[in-house]
Scaffold this motif. Sequence first.
Motif, PDB file in Angstrom:
ATOM      1  N   LYS A 204       1.013  -1.227  -0.026  1.00 31.96           N
ATOM      2  CA  LYS A 204       0.068   0.124   0.020  1.00 31.96           C
ATOM      3  C   LYS A 204       1.008   1.097  -0.071  1.00 31.96           C
ATOM      4  O   LYS A 204       0.249   2.315  -0.655  1.00 31.96           O
ATOM      5  CB  LYS A 204      -0.934   0.132   1.241  1.00 31.96           C
ATOM      6  CG  LYS A 204      -1.766   1.085   1.324  1.00 31.96           C
ATOM      7  CD  LYS A 204      -2.686   1.180   2.732  1.00 31.96           C
ATOM      8  CE  LYS A 204      -3.499   2.224   2.921  1.00 31.96           C
ATOM      9  NZ  LYS A 204      -4.218   2.404   4.095  1.00 31.96           N
ATOM     10  N   ASP A 205       2.012   1.258   0.892  1.00 31.06           N
ATOM     11  CA  ASP A 205       2.651   2.314   0.945  1.00 31.06           C
ATOM     12  C   ASP A 205       4.021   2.580   0.452  1.00 31.06           C
ATOM     13  O   ASP A 205       4.696   3.727   0.548  1.00 31.06           O
ATOM     14  CB  ASP A 205       2.856   2.691   2.391  1.00 31.06           C
ATOM     15  CG  ASP A 205       1.505   2.643   3.238  1.00 31.06           C
ATOM     16  OD1 ASP A 205       0.623   2.969   2.602  1.00 31.06           O
ATOM     17  OD2 ASP A 205       1.795   1.995   4.467  1.00 31.06           O
ATOM     18  N   THR A 206       4.296   1.674  -0.401  1.00 28.49           N
ATOM     19  CA  THR A 206       5.614   1.722  -1.285  1.00 28.49           C
ATOM     20  C   THR A 206       5.550   1.988  -2.845  1.00 28.49           C
ATOM     21  O   THR A 206       4.913   1.272  -3.334  1.00 28.49           O
ATOM     22  CB  THR A 206       6.196   0.415  -0.702  1.00 28.49           C
ATOM     23  OG1 THR A 206       6.366   0.307   0.661  1.00 28.49           O
ATOM     24  CG2 THR A 206       7.779   0.515  -1.335  1.00 28.49           C
ATOM     25  N   SER A 207       6.448   2.748  -3.244  1.00 29.96           N
ATOM     26  CA  SER A 207       6.395   2.971  -4.862  1.00 29.96           C
ATOM     27  C   SER A 207       7.826   1.928  -5.280  1.00 29.96           C
ATOM     28  O   SER A 207       8.888   1.930  -4.728  1.00 29.96           O
ATOM     29  CB  SER A 207       6.948   4.163  -5.239  1.00 29.96           C
ATOM     30  OG  SER A 207       8.303   4.777  -4.789  1.00 29.96           O
ATOM     31  N   PHE A 208       7.528   1.045  -6.280  1.00 28.34           N
ATOM     32  CA  PHE A 208       8.411   0.165  -6.746  1.00 28.34           C
ATOM     33  C   PHE A 208       8.642   0.511  -8.262  1.00 28.34           C
ATOM     34  O   PHE A 208       7.818   1.049  -8.919  1.00 28.34           O
ATOM     35  CB  PHE A 208       7.846  -1.356  -6.831  1.00 28.34           C
ATOM     36  CG  PHE A 208       7.614  -2.031  -5.595  1.00 28.34           C
ATOM     37  CD1 PHE A 208       8.576  -2.999  -5.064  1.00 28.34           C
ATOM     38  CD2 PHE A 208       6.432  -1.577  -4.620  1.00 28.34           C
ATOM     39  CE1 PHE A 208       8.422  -3.497  -3.817  1.00 28.34           C
ATOM     40  CE2 PHE A 208       6.168  -2.318  -3.525  1.00 28.34           C
ATOM     41  CZ  PHE A 208       7.370  -3.228  -2.939  1.00 28.34           C
TER      42      PHE A 208
END
Length: 336
Positions: A204-208
């Motif tokens: 939910k909170d992480t950009s990959f």
Amino acid sequence: MSNTPLMRRGAALATALMSASLVLTACGVDGDDTGDKAAATRSDKAAGTRSVKAENGTIEVPVAPRRIVTIGNTNLPFIDLGGEPVGVTEVSDSDLDVLPEEQRTAYEAAEIVGSDGGEVDLEKLAALKPDLILVQFHSSDWDKVGKKLESIAPTVYWGLDTEWKAFADAIAEAGNTADALKQQKAAYKEKVAKIQEAYGKIIKDTSFVDVSRGDWSDPGTFYIADIGCSEIARDDIGLDLPEAAEGKDPLAYESLPFEQIGELSEYDVITYPVDADGKPTEPFVPVVKTNTWKSLPAVSSGRALGVFCPGNNSYGPVIQYLDSLDGALATLPGKQ
């Protein structure tokens, strides 16, 4: 390779078969029960076949085919479903190297009938006496050999734009491997749910960003992967991964110079390709050797994750990919 001689022999064989058919038909004319026999023959045929839909139409295939030849991209997906083809076209050494032992054994036990989809030895294929041919390759290859394949045995053809899950469904239906497919689907569903539950907050909170480089890439270039296994991570797992705008070519089609590696610093986590031993794939090694890569915040903080993707066109290798992704996410600092 020219197929002209094979076409001539095929035409001669077809003529001979037609003549034999006419002789057999004539021999049955005198009997009073000819109509009953013909009806029984049609009934037996109907009982032994079923209809499947493909890009080349609705095809009557055996209910339980025993001698299946796979051509093009159908080789490994059919074997992944437990199939044992009698004939195959060549696959790359890199694809064979990552196969489970029993699948590699099944592939190597089959007769090689061509180097690729469009270069099939029709005479060798016909000699195998297949009762079903499964095909996926470029439409231009189908235009070249499709009708010839159909003259040998019932042939089911899919184009390259067939979505991988639909492709697995279709191969299982045509090749009579539905039970294996059902088990794979259940395992896949379970794996996806496990990852989503275990790493919900990270997802939910992480950009990959998924980056890669192939042996076809120009020197000094890499690309952002938004298709293949990356697409599965984005669409099924829910990772926040970049993708091309609707109607545009995939980002993976654009080669980026090493000078742009530094721009990856805007992402929280970077994924990159590794082999089965967890080492960067040979084409990607030049990227990890650059000082720019080494200085990326994600790399220096343990948020650059090597992920193994043995393939993305059938459930078996995709589940292997998800296993690798699961293990990689588990190493993230502060994981849920």
